[in-house]
Design a protein around this motif. Structure first.
Motif, short mmCIF file in Angstrom:
data_model
loop_
_atom_site.label_atom_id
_atom_site.label_comp_id
_atom_site.label_asym_id
_atom_site.label_seq_id
_atom_site.Cartn_x
_atom_site.Cartn_y
_atom_site.Cartn_z
N PRO A 1 31.24 7.43 -17.95
CA PRO A 1 32.49 6.77 -17.59
C PRO A 1 32.30 5.33 -17.13
O PRO A 1 33.16 4.47 -17.38
N ALA A 2 31.19 5.03 -16.45
CA ALA A 2 30.93 3.65 -16.01
C ALA A 2 30.76 2.73 -17.21
O ALA A 2 31.20 1.57 -17.19
N ALA A 3 30.10 3.21 -18.27
CA ALA A 3 29.94 2.40 -19.48
C ALA A 3 31.30 2.14 -20.14
O ALA A 3 31.55 1.04 -20.64
N VAL A 4 32.17 3.13 -20.14
CA VAL A 4 33.51 2.96 -20.71
C VAL A 4 34.30 1.95 -19.88
O VAL A 4 35.01 1.09 -20.43
N ARG A 5 34.18 2.02 -18.56
CA ARG A 5 34.88 1.04 -17.70
C ARG A 5 34.37 -0.38 -17.95
O ARG A 5 35.15 -1.34 -17.98
N GLU A 6 33.07 -0.53 -18.14
CA GLU A 6 32.51 -1.85 -18.42
C GLU A 6 32.99 -2.36 -19.78
O GLU A 6 33.26 -3.56 -19.94
N ALA A 7 33.09 -1.48 -20.76
CA ALA A 7 33.62 -1.88 -22.06
C ALA A 7 35.05 -2.41 -21.90
O ALA A 7 35.42 -3.43 -22.50
N ALA A 8 35.85 -1.73 -21.07
CA ALA A 8 37.22 -2.19 -20.83
C ALA A 8 37.22 -3.54 -20.11
O ALA A 8 38.03 -4.42 -20.43
N ARG A 9 36.33 -3.72 -19.17
CA ARG A 9 36.30 -4.96 -18.41
C ARG A 9 36.01 -6.17 -19.29
O ARG A 9 36.63 -7.24 -19.14
N VAL A 10 35.06 -6.03 -20.21
CA VAL A 10 34.66 -7.19 -21.01
C VAL A 10 35.55 -7.40 -22.24
O VAL A 10 35.40 -8.40 -22.94
N LEU A 11 36.47 -6.46 -22.49
CA LEU A 11 37.39 -6.62 -23.60
C LEU A 11 38.57 -7.49 -23.20
O LEU A 11 39.10 -7.40 -22.08
#
Length: 245
Positions: free
Chosen positions: A121-131
């Motif tokens: 889930p942390a990787a998914v949150r980071e993907a959202a942040r940098v998008l």
């Protein structure tokens, strides 16, 4: 969370994986390659690949017209990707703590790497942040249905059996070794249910716009037995999810 579990494994098997992935027709990527290229969104201004490995998905993205930043937490794999001219930029990076500013990419691709991250889930949150707003995350994972079972034999029409002791909903760590045609690859990762993946996407602010359980191409050059098995059972789950939709 800093990923101090996956990095040593992938650095240790970097040479194994590079040989495994770059041997044409050796693994199932080649059976699904054309379909995955068609599943990807059209190129935007800047695409990030998470967990690029030796670079084969970055090379596919580059070939399709994406301007790619390739990232991985294994120095050896990142160097292999750079040596093969896979992307425009290369960054040693933990998917759960990316060294990129907010909104810097309009495409993020995570191909068969979320299973390698202890804190998915942390990787998914980071993907959202940098998008950027309305940016698209494309992910591929081993299908949770298949990941929970085992085949009774090596036959293409073997039954897939799910152990009565298995809790489908619980995430679990796995380790395994696969040997085929003289090559050996050691795998280590985490298996999640479909609900765990979709919950991570929802909580990170994504809306799923497309979900696919692909079948391999009917290509006579691929292994017939392997192709038959994955025509009747899903091996992968592919998702396109838009940020903030």
């Amino acid at each position: 969370m800093t990923d101090d579990t996956s990095a040593p494994h992938w650095e240790q098997v970097a040479e194994e994986w590079t040989t495994w992935a770059r041997t044409p027709g050796h693994d199932v990527f080649w059976d699904f390659r054309t379909a995955f290229r068609d599943f990807l969104p059209a190129p935007g201004d800047h695409t990030l690949e998470l967990g690029c490995g030796e670079g084969r998905i970055s090379r596919e993205l580059t070939d399709l017209g994406h301007r790619v930043t390739a990232s991985d937490l294994s120095p050896s794999l990142l160097h292999a990707a750079e040596r093969s001219d896979s992307a425009a930029e290369y960054h040693l990076a933990d998917a759960t703590a990316l060294p990129f500013p907010d909104g810097g990419f309009d495409r993020v691709v995570a191909y068969n790497m979320l299973m390698d991250v202890p804190d998915m889930p942390a990787a998914v949150r980071e993907a959202a942040r940098v998008l950027s707003p309305s940016g698209v995350l494309t992910l591929s994972v081993v299908h949770p249905f298949f990941d929970r079972g085992r085949f009774t034999t090596q036959s293409p029409d073997a039954d897939l059996v799910i152990s009565g002791e298995l809790d489908y909903h619980a995430s679990r760590e796995f380790r395994g070794t696969e040997t085929r045609d003289g090559l050996t690859m050691r795998f280590h990762g985490w298996s999640h249910s479909l609900g765990t993946y979709t919950d991570a996407l929802y909580r990170a602010g994504f809306t799923i716009t497309e979900l696919r359980e692909p079948r391999p191409a009917a290509d006579p050059e691929t292994a017939p037995g392997r192709r038959t098995r994955w025509q009747r059972l899903p091996l992968f789950l592919w998702i396109n999810a838009r940020k903030g939709a």
